[in-house]
Design an enzyme around this catalytic site. Sequence first.
Site, PDB file in Angstrom:
ATOM      1  N   LEU A 142       1.063  -1.272  -0.194  1.00  0.00           N
ATOM      2  CA  LEU A 142      -0.163   0.013  -0.098  1.00  0.00           C
ATOM      3  C   LEU A 142       0.771   1.438  -0.307  1.00  0.00           C
ATOM      4  CD1 LEU A 142      -2.690  -0.794   2.647  1.00  0.00           C
ATOM      5  CD2 LEU A 142      -2.976  -0.803  -0.087  1.00  0.00           C
ATOM      6  N   ASP A 143       0.286   2.405  -0.664  1.00  0.00           N
ATOM      7  CA  ASP A 143       1.180   3.482  -0.643  1.00  0.00           C
ATOM      8  C   ASP A 143       1.392   4.001   0.749  1.00  0.00           C
ATOM      9  OD1 ASP A 143       1.293   3.524  -3.284  1.00  0.00           O
ATOM     10  OD2 ASP A 143      -0.316   4.973  -3.579  1.00  0.00           O
ATOM     11  N   LEU A 144       2.443   4.784   0.758  1.00  0.00           N
ATOM     12  CA  LEU A 144       3.001   5.230   2.366  1.00  0.00           C
ATOM     13  C   LEU A 144       1.794   5.946   2.999  1.00  0.00           C
ATOM     14  CD1 LEU A 144       4.999   6.695   4.297  1.00  0.00           C
ATOM     15  CD2 LEU A 144       5.251   8.667   2.609  1.00  0.00           C
ATOM     16  N   ARG A 180      -5.716   7.312  -6.821  1.00  0.00           N
ATOM     17  CA  ARG A 180      -5.235   8.668  -6.926  1.00  0.00           C
ATOM     18  C   ARG A 180      -5.408   9.539  -8.294  1.00  0.00           C
ATOM     19  NH1 ARG A 180       0.017   7.942  -3.164  1.00  0.00           N
ATOM     20  NH2 ARG A 180      -0.059  10.413  -3.118  1.00  0.00           N
TER      21      ARG A 180
END
Length: 216
Positions: A62-64, A163
């Site tokens: 998962l993204d930061l 996003r």
Amino acid sequence: MTEFIYAPPEGAPVVLYEDHELVLVDKPAGLLSVPGKGAHMADCMIARLRVGFPEILLVHRLDLDTSGVMVFARTPHAQRHLGLQFEKRQTRKTYIARVAGQVTERAGRVDLPLGVDWPNRPRQMVCHETGRPAQTDWALIRHEGDTSRLRLMPVTGRSHQLRVHLLALGHPILGDPLYASGAALAHPRMMLHAKELRLRHPDGGRGMTISAAVPF
């Protein structure tokens, strides 16, 4: 642009489920999934898990700035089995997002190819020439003032897909440090959470659904 300082939240991993083959956790926003470049970015989800599960193996990321459900393997067999499920799109992921503006339609699909925005890495962008196919299904949950809460069901799993697709719709995710601007950026975290993950257990193939409460 403000200089990035990596300051992950403290605390032991929140384990949602564990057995002999896998561990599912609720990753907090602000914590890397895997180590970044340099000793100052060594703290991450997999490193914290190795304290209690030294054999843990990576399956996906998962993204930061994204929180929510992640699955890790405890055996090479489980890693292969789960990896193939992700590769063949046999898992089902559901995200919750808060976005700028009032989304007028009730549901839809974004079908826009994505590629790296090389001069502005790690940003991604819609690219019809060299981009890879990417699809996101979405549904409106409700309006919240001048923002909207959406349920997102990615069909593909491209980097920053949700996003960039929401930015392309004209409704960037609130607090997104890469793609939001102005008032949409002024939030304490990115409002994107991996709420639910459906998969087949590596030992026997039974279906599992694991959820993590939405923190915003």
